[in-house]
Design a protein around this motif. Sequence first.
Motif, short mmCIF file in Angstrom:
data_model
loop_
_atom_site.label_atom_id
_atom_site.label_comp_id
_atom_site.label_asym_id
_atom_site.label_seq_id
_atom_site.Cartn_x
_atom_site.Cartn_y
_atom_site.Cartn_z
N LEU A 147 0.83 -1.20 0.00
CA LEU A 147 0.00 0.00 0.00
C LEU A 147 0.87 1.26 0.00
CD1 LEU A 147 -2.92 1.13 0.08
CD2 LEU A 147 -2.81 1.01 2.56
N ILE A 169 -10.40 -1.06 -1.33
CA ILE A 169 -9.19 -1.42 -0.59
C ILE A 169 -9.44 -1.33 0.92
CG2 ILE A 169 -6.80 -0.76 -0.08
CD1 ILE A 169 -6.61 0.22 -3.01
N PHE A 197 -0.75 -6.33 -1.85
CA PHE A 197 -1.79 -6.67 -2.83
C PHE A 197 -1.40 -7.96 -3.54
CE2 PHE A 197 -2.04 -2.02 -2.48
CZ PHE A 197 -3.38 -1.86 -2.20
N VAL A 203 -6.43 -7.11 -1.27
CA VAL A 203 -5.59 -6.76 -0.11
C VAL A 203 -5.15 -8.03 0.61
CG1 VAL A 203 -5.70 -5.79 2.23
CG2 VAL A 203 -6.53 -4.46 0.28
#
Length: 334
Positions: A147, A169, A197, A203
């Motif tokens: 992220l 997300i 990811f 996620v």
Amino acid sequence: DSGLSHSFDVIAKLGQGGFGSVYKVTHKYDEKIYAVKRVILTRKSDSEVKALAHLDHPNIVRYITCWPASDNWMSNQERNQMSNTTGSSCNVVTFDRAGSGERDDDDDDDDDGDDDDDEKSEMESLGVTDSRKYLFIQMEFCEGGTLTDWIQARNQMEKQRTTAEIHKIFDEIITGVEYIHAKKLIHRDLKPDNILFGADGKVKIGDFGLVAAQTDQKGEPLERSNIGTRSYMSPEQKNKKNYDEKTDIFPLGLVWFEMIWEIYTASEREKLWPDLRNQRFPEGFSDVYSTECTFIKKMLSYSPEHRPHAKDMKENLSKFFSLGQKPPRSISDQ
Ligand code: ATP
Ligand code: MG
Ligand code: MG
């Protein structure tokens, strides 16, 4: 040989933290790509691998197996190869804080001063006895990056952020955290570096290096230490209070803000961060993102009991997300 090279080809070094290195590898026999994390054998690595092995969820990094390393865990050839590709030698593990991300960040006034002392007690509290013994942990390789990469690409205007993507997300992050908490665990190091990811863009929460039980076997609160990443840590985690799983909600408030709000420079971030930790938002944020602001404020409550549970957040967010919301700062949706 219980090293890496008998079954894997090392492709790259993905990360180096205070207690571990992560390699991107190809399995010589099944030819799939995996991530292998090398950690020092301690109580900490013990809880990391046990937690990972018991977690089975689409939003948690998938664990494959683990094995203890031999003393010659990496061949000389690989060692040379690694130092050529990364510019750093990987046979020496030190506890250099500079190499462990933002653990040094002092953005608050409740700091306790001497880092060396902290570090010693951190090492001792983790039960490091023999720093030459290693454990390899094999996991699914998350090819979508972290992220942190996602946020950086958007802050540097390489990519656009859309509200729909942010909602997707963040919803998956909360879903993963809800699962961790339902398993009576606390992650304790949630931050963009540790949120990955997968190939499908889903996620995958990773780095269970600081995972802990919520209570002891009698259901009593546990004695805690202040390990973690200072800039993301909840106030009670910094103060070694008998914190519970609500300590994980605090960093998620910061993470959601970072996903929405473009921070252009490091100095802008440095200025904004202590305010943010105290629920003070940059001008314009609360007007444009009033609902997000309300949620984030609650997540950043100084008292853990005022923060929402992951489970309740998930329910309330899905209502909010289904409404569709205003586009993020300066970029229009779709
Ligand atoms: P520790 O906190 O235990 O000292 P660490 O923080 O360096 O170590 P990780 O966060 O698990 O350990 O991994 C470091 C970095 O390696 C991550 O931030 C990420 O960039 C990369 N990485 C880790 N696991 C994976 C994975 N399964 N797939 C792809 N990249 C990964
Ligand atoms: Mg990490
Ligand atoms: Mg870590």
